[in-house]
Design a protein around this motif. Sequence first.
Motif, PDB file in Angstrom:
ATOM      1  N   LYS A 353       0.844  -1.191   0.000  1.00 29.11           N
ATOM      2  CA  LYS A 353       0.000   0.000   0.000  1.00 29.11           C
ATOM      3  C   LYS A 353       0.883   1.246   0.000  1.00 29.11           C
ATOM      4  CE  LYS A 353      -3.916  -2.125   2.405  1.00 29.11           C
ATOM      5  NZ  LYS A 353      -4.797  -2.102   3.594  1.00 29.11           N
ATOM      6  N   GLN A 356      -2.016   7.111   0.622  1.00 36.61           N
ATOM      7  CA  GLN A 356      -3.416   6.879   0.958  1.00 36.61           C
ATOM      8  C   GLN A 356      -4.288   8.067   0.546  1.00 36.61           C
ATOM      9  OE1 GLN A 356      -5.089   5.215   4.910  1.00 36.61           O
ATOM     10  NE2 GLN A 356      -5.229   7.425   5.169  1.00 36.61           N
ATOM     11  N   ASN A 415     -12.989   2.827   3.705  1.00 34.45           N
ATOM     12  CA  ASN A 415     -12.972   3.200   2.285  1.00 34.45           C
ATOM     13  C   ASN A 415     -11.724   4.028   1.980  1.00 34.45           C
ATOM     14  OD1 ASN A 415     -13.620   3.689  -0.335  1.00 34.45           O
ATOM     15  ND2 ASN A 415     -15.424   4.927   0.072  1.00 34.45           N
ATOM     16  N   ARG A 416     -10.749   3.406   1.342  1.00 31.27           N
ATOM     17  CA  ARG A 416      -9.480   4.070   1.053  1.00 31.27           C
ATOM     18  C   ARG A 416      -8.986   3.643  -0.330  1.00 31.27           C
ATOM     19  NH1 ARG A 416     -11.160   6.306   4.845  1.00 31.27           N
ATOM     20  NH2 ARG A 416     -10.161   6.756   6.857  1.00 31.27           N
ATOM     21  N   LEU A 417      -8.157   4.493  -0.921  1.00 34.43           N
ATOM     22  CA  LEU A 417      -7.488   4.171  -2.175  1.00 34.43           C
ATOM     23  C   LEU A 417      -5.994   4.372  -1.960  1.00 34.43           C
ATOM     24  CD1 LEU A 417      -8.253   3.360  -5.150  1.00 34.43           C
ATOM     25  CD2 LEU A 417      -7.818   5.756  -5.736  1.00 34.43           C
ATOM     26  N   ILE A 424      -2.462  -0.174  -7.708  1.00 35.60           N
ATOM     27  CA  ILE A 424      -3.533   0.583  -7.068  1.00 35.60           C
ATOM     28  C   ILE A 424      -4.324  -0.398  -6.223  1.00 35.60           C
ATOM     29  CG2 ILE A 424      -5.595   1.991  -7.425  1.00 35.60           C
ATOM     30  CD1 ILE A 424      -4.459   2.749 -10.156  1.00 35.60           C
ATOM     31  N   LYS A 426      -7.677  -0.709  -3.796  1.00 34.61           N
ATOM     32  CA  LYS A 426      -8.916  -0.111  -3.292  1.00 34.61           C
ATOM     33  C   LYS A 426      -9.388  -0.923  -2.089  1.00 34.61           C
ATOM     34  CE  LYS A 426     -13.081   1.662  -2.887  1.00 34.61           C
ATOM     35  NZ  LYS A 426     -14.140   1.366  -3.872  1.00 34.61           N
ATOM     36  N   SER A 428     -12.263  -1.429   0.915  1.00 35.14           N
ATOM     37  CA  SER A 428     -13.664  -1.108   1.174  1.00 35.14           C
ATOM     38  C   SER A 428     -14.274  -2.187   2.054  1.00 35.14           C
ATOM     39  CB  SER A 428     -14.445  -0.993  -0.141  1.00 35.14           C
ATOM     40  OG  SER A 428     -14.392  -2.217  -0.851  1.00 35.14           O
ATOM     41  N   ASN A 435      -9.635  -5.774  -0.082  1.00 32.27           N
ATOM     42  CA  ASN A 435      -8.579  -5.012  -0.749  1.00 32.27           C
ATOM     43  C   ASN A 435      -8.462  -5.508  -2.185  1.00 32.27           C
ATOM     44  OD1 ASN A 435      -6.897  -3.210   1.287  1.00 32.27           O
ATOM     45  ND2 ASN A 435      -7.506  -5.059   2.382  1.00 32.27           N
ATOM     46  N   PHE A 473     -13.837   4.910  -6.932  1.00 29.80           N
ATOM     47  CA  PHE A 473     -13.530   5.625  -5.689  1.00 29.80           C
ATOM     48  C   PHE A 473     -14.226   6.985  -5.759  1.00 29.80           C
ATOM     49  CE2 PHE A 473     -10.813   8.430  -3.084  1.00 29.80           C
ATOM     50  CZ  PHE A 473     -10.910   7.764  -1.873  1.00 29.80           C
TER      51      PHE A 473
END
Length: 500
Positions: A353, A356, A415-417, A424, A426, A428, A435, A473
């Motif tokens: 990751k 963020q 909820n993150r990207l 990438i 995502k 949620s 992920n 997103f």
Amino acid sequence: METNFNVPQRQSPIGVLVMFANTLRHYVKAFWPLLLIWAFRSDKINATYAIVGIIAVFVLIGSIAYLKYLNFTFCIDDENDEFIINEGIINKTKTTIQLNKIQQVNINQTLIQRLIGVYALDVDTAGSTNKEGKIKAISHELALALKAKLIENEKNEKVTTKEIIFDNEPPKIATHPFLEISFLSLLKVGLTSNYLKSFGLILTFFFTIYHNLKEVDYNSYIDKKINDFVSSSAVINSISILIIFALLVIFVFNILRIIIRFFGFKITKQSGSLLLSFGLLDTKSTIIKPEKVQIVSVVQNYFQKKLNILEMKIQQATGDDHKSKKAVIEIPGCNSVESHAILKLLFEQIPQKGVQMKPNWRKLVFTWFLFVFMPVTAFFAFGNYVEKSILEFANYTIVYTIFIGLIIFFGYRNNRLFVNDNYIIKQSGAWDVENQIIELNKIQAITTSQLFWHKSINIGSITLHTAGGNIAFQLGDYEKIKQYINFWLYEIETSNSNWM
């Protein structure tokens, strides 16, 4: 003896039984409400007529099955590099598949096919959500030879002679499995996942039965029994007992569904790919090629984290995003070490990751307004102006508000990207945290959107399109999103990756 696939081939003669079973299943599926009513009213039907009718139906279905077998042929046109399937009784169908478009060739076996001793072969391409070529009844040797021939002719794949021999000799494929999902792991997955999905399937099943029974004119005795049951259940109104019973049913149903579907799950390394085989009643075998993987999802909830298990979902190229979930390959019950090993095989490293990105707080407020404020307001409005009796259940709105509010809050918090130079990710989910991982060179298109009232506060949404589905997103920092888009588009344009 090598089979000449340039000459049209038929399925195994005993495969007529598979055609018969499939045809019978389709008719039962289409007319099961009438069959259910007929079973309830069997005491009023003349036994002779019933037996004659059943025999006539079986003769009709048998004739249809034989004609399907007789008219089904398949062959390979080497001159045009095409795989051709001819089928149909009245309406003749010719399916032509370009060999260089073939995405996967899977050999499967249902319970009926296992009893008869035949196999099914499915040919899948990236241009459709359905299997374009389906052969339902051939011998294992013929299935392996055809699979090797189709894979050999994939123009986008570098297949060596060694790999082709490997596919034609099944005993040599069965090296020590890279991963085996134990019965205990499947039991853990069944206990800790898919609550809502199982509840939805059970609820849909019972509602469908009740609806079809109400639509057809049936015996008044049955009508009285159903109404008495519904009335007594309403009188009892024991919410706690119903909840406990529902949870028990969901747990049992979910455990059985997971075990039957994934029993004996094994993953074996095969020439740089992963060979997956699983199933208790229906045995399935499929190959995952790392270069064709579009999205990899790692899913885990609180209980699974404590038990050190997680689920992985792998999406390869499909033709329709709305139906791409049906083509997802699931790996249940692996631990963190095994999941890291699978990720290394698919990506040659463990995706990390990076930077963020968080959604704006307005997403939390809007979601709460849509799913809490609006339903509760509609409930009280309906109670005050239409049916006052439902206000007796007003206390349950507190439970609803708290429960849904918590789901919305944790969903927003998770909820993150995450973005780095190669991947990438995502993140949620409220309970099951997912992920989704994609490589930059797998992105086919990028869509951005911004409502006019969001311009002043600099928030917007982005959707990443891949051949295996989309990742969206919403309500993030729009300026930062545009900066990343420029970098991603550059990577896409300069990439020479060949994933098809």
